[in-house]
Design a protein around this motif. Sequence first.
Motif, PDB file in Angstrom:
ATOM      1  N   SER A  31      26.934 -30.135  17.556  1.00 28.62           N
ATOM      2  CA  SER A  31      26.582 -28.800  18.119  1.00 28.62           C
ATOM      3  C   SER A  31      27.843 -28.421  18.908  1.00 28.62           C
ATOM      4  O   SER A  31      28.720 -29.501  19.579  1.00 28.62           O
ATOM      5  CB  SER A  31      25.446 -28.485  18.739  1.00 28.62           C
ATOM      6  N   PHE A  32      28.130 -27.117  19.564  1.00 26.27           N
ATOM      7  CA  PHE A  32      29.135 -27.067  20.586  1.00 26.27           C
ATOM      8  C   PHE A  32      28.789 -27.749  21.943  1.00 26.27           C
ATOM      9  O   PHE A  32      29.849 -27.900  22.388  1.00 26.27           O
ATOM     10  CB  PHE A  32      28.942 -25.393  20.976  1.00 26.27           C
TER      11      PHE A  32
ATOM     12  N   MET B  72      30.869 -30.975  21.396  1.00 28.83           N
ATOM     13  CA  MET B  72      32.158 -30.740  21.248  1.00 28.83           C
ATOM     14  C   MET B  72      32.956 -31.199  22.599  1.00 28.83           C
ATOM     15  O   MET B  72      32.351 -31.004  23.610  1.00 28.83           O
ATOM     16  CB  MET B  72      32.844 -29.332  20.878  1.00 28.83           C
TER      17      MET B  72
ATOM     18  N   GLY C 223      30.693 -26.252  25.475  1.00 26.93           N
ATOM     19  CA  GLY C 223      29.373 -25.611  25.229  1.00 26.93           C
ATOM     20  C   GLY C 223      28.481 -25.074  26.361  1.00 26.93           C
ATOM     21  O   GLY C 223      28.898 -25.480  27.570  1.00 26.93           O
TER      22      GLY C 223
ATOM     23  N   SER D 242      23.128 -24.967  21.531  1.00 24.49           N
ATOM     24  CA  SER D 242      23.902 -24.284  20.456  1.00 24.49           C
ATOM     25  C   SER D 242      24.834 -23.499  20.732  1.00 24.49           C
ATOM     26  O   SER D 242      25.639 -22.889  19.816  1.00 24.49           O
ATOM     27  CB  SER D 242      23.236 -24.063  19.383  1.00 24.49           C
TER      28      SER D 242
ATOM     29  N   LEU E 230      27.907 -21.320  23.279  1.00 19.38           N
ATOM     30  CA  LEU E 230      29.568 -21.867  23.464  1.00 19.38           C
ATOM     31  C   LEU E 230      29.906 -20.656  24.657  1.00 19.38           C
ATOM     32  O   LEU E 230      29.586 -19.498  24.785  1.00 19.38           O
ATOM     33  CB  LEU E 230      30.248 -21.199  22.365  1.00 19.38           C
TER      34      LEU E 230
ATOM     35  N   ARG F 243      23.405 -19.075  19.901  1.00 16.32           N
ATOM     36  CA  ARG F 243      23.359 -19.620  18.651  1.00 16.32           C
ATOM     37  C   ARG F 243      23.268 -18.394  17.502  1.00 16.32           C
ATOM     38  O   ARG F 243      24.096 -18.242  16.490  1.00 16.32           O
ATOM     39  CB  ARG F 243      22.204 -20.385  18.446  1.00 16.32           C
TER      40      ARG F 243
ATOM     41  N   TRP G  82      26.511 -26.232   9.407  1.00 16.62           N
ATOM     42  CA  TRP G  82      26.730 -25.754  10.966  1.00 16.62           C
ATOM     43  C   TRP G  82      27.757 -26.658  11.760  1.00 16.62           C
ATOM     44  O   TRP G  82      28.822 -26.409  12.166  1.00 16.62           O
ATOM     45  CB  TRP G  82      25.563 -25.660  11.412  1.00 16.62           C
ATOM     46  N   SER G  83      27.800 -27.880  11.184  1.00 19.45           N
ATOM     47  CA  SER G  83      29.001 -28.904  11.849  1.00 19.45           C
ATOM     48  C   SER G  83      30.306 -28.595  11.500  1.00 19.45           C
ATOM     49  O   SER G  83      31.020 -28.602  12.059  1.00 19.45           O
ATOM     50  CB  SER G  83      28.560 -30.367  11.459  1.00 19.45           C
TER      51      SER G  83
ATOM     52  N   VAL H 130      31.290 -25.513  13.379  1.00 17.52           N
ATOM     53  CA  VAL H 130      31.651 -26.080  14.935  1.00 17.52           C
ATOM     54  C   VAL H 130      33.038 -26.989  14.658  1.00 17.52           C
ATOM     55  O   VAL H 130      33.936 -26.318  15.695  1.00 17.52           O
ATOM     56  CB  VAL H 130      30.645 -26.925  15.548  1.00 17.52           C
TER      57      VAL H 130
ATOM     58  N   THR I 111      36.639 -25.248  16.570  1.00 24.20           N
ATOM     59  CA  THR I 111      37.231 -26.233  17.708  1.00 24.20           C
ATOM     60  C   THR I 111      38.809 -26.468  17.287  1.00 24.20           C
ATOM     61  O   THR I 111      39.431 -26.414  18.044  1.00 24.20           O
ATOM     62  CB  THR I 111      36.396 -27.460  17.731  1.00 24.20           C
TER      63      THR I 111
END
Length: 255
Positions: free
Chosen positions: A2-3, A6, A36, A42, A44, A62, A78-79, A82, A86
């Motif tokens: 998830s963010f 990160m 995040g 989830s 940002l 999200r 979803w990964s 992300v 990034t």
Amino acid sequence: MSFEEMCPVFRKVIAEWSPPRPLTKPPAPFLFHVHGDGNDHSGLRIVATDFQSNTFQAIKSRHQLEDLRDDIGIGGSWSEFVDYVTTSLKSGDVKLVMEDLYESGGASHAKLIAQKAKGMPRLSISLGKLVNGAASEAMAKISLELYKEFKDVQRSLIEEQDSKYQLTKVVAAEQEKNATLQKQLDMLLYSRKHKLQKISDRDNSDSTSVMVSQDSPDKHAAYNPSSTKGANRVVPAYRRSKVRGAVLDDTEDDA
């Protein structure tokens, strides 16, 4: 992924106006920070500021990020989304475009545009302008986060240098140990070679002595049959010369 998981992204970006303003002074460089959202696992949060009069922010939930994902057409998990966001924000193709000018000449909002690589979907996130206390708070927070990032990098560098130093000591100790072992090995080989040379020299000396003994005149004389031929020869009886004595006539004296 998830963010929230990160690694925070810090980047310097040169802003530009839309539409272009060729007669005005170019905007100051901006620093943007992406990480995040602490209130949404989830989510940002993006902040971009020139630490002067322009500070912009966007907080995406999200659900909003799902809509963004559909808009730019990125499939997969979803990964993977992300990771795409990034990587795009860390790429060299990132722009900050300021739009909707105030009467005072300032921008009301901006767009952060990033692209992972040429030909791939372009990421565009709208940022709203922060003013007064909200702007000051955002600048203070990004400054503290930047300092924290600097300290993390510094700590990692110190740990790496310490690890390198310890490794250098280990390598030096191993080199010294190897040098000592090599010296001992050289001495052992030299001693063994010296002993073998002495044995070889002794064998050669013994062989030479034997050869000299066999070739000596006395040896030849002892084994030469002709050396005793004349001295010790016995003449057979039948070849011996008869001894002739005087013949005595046994004549009677007539007288």
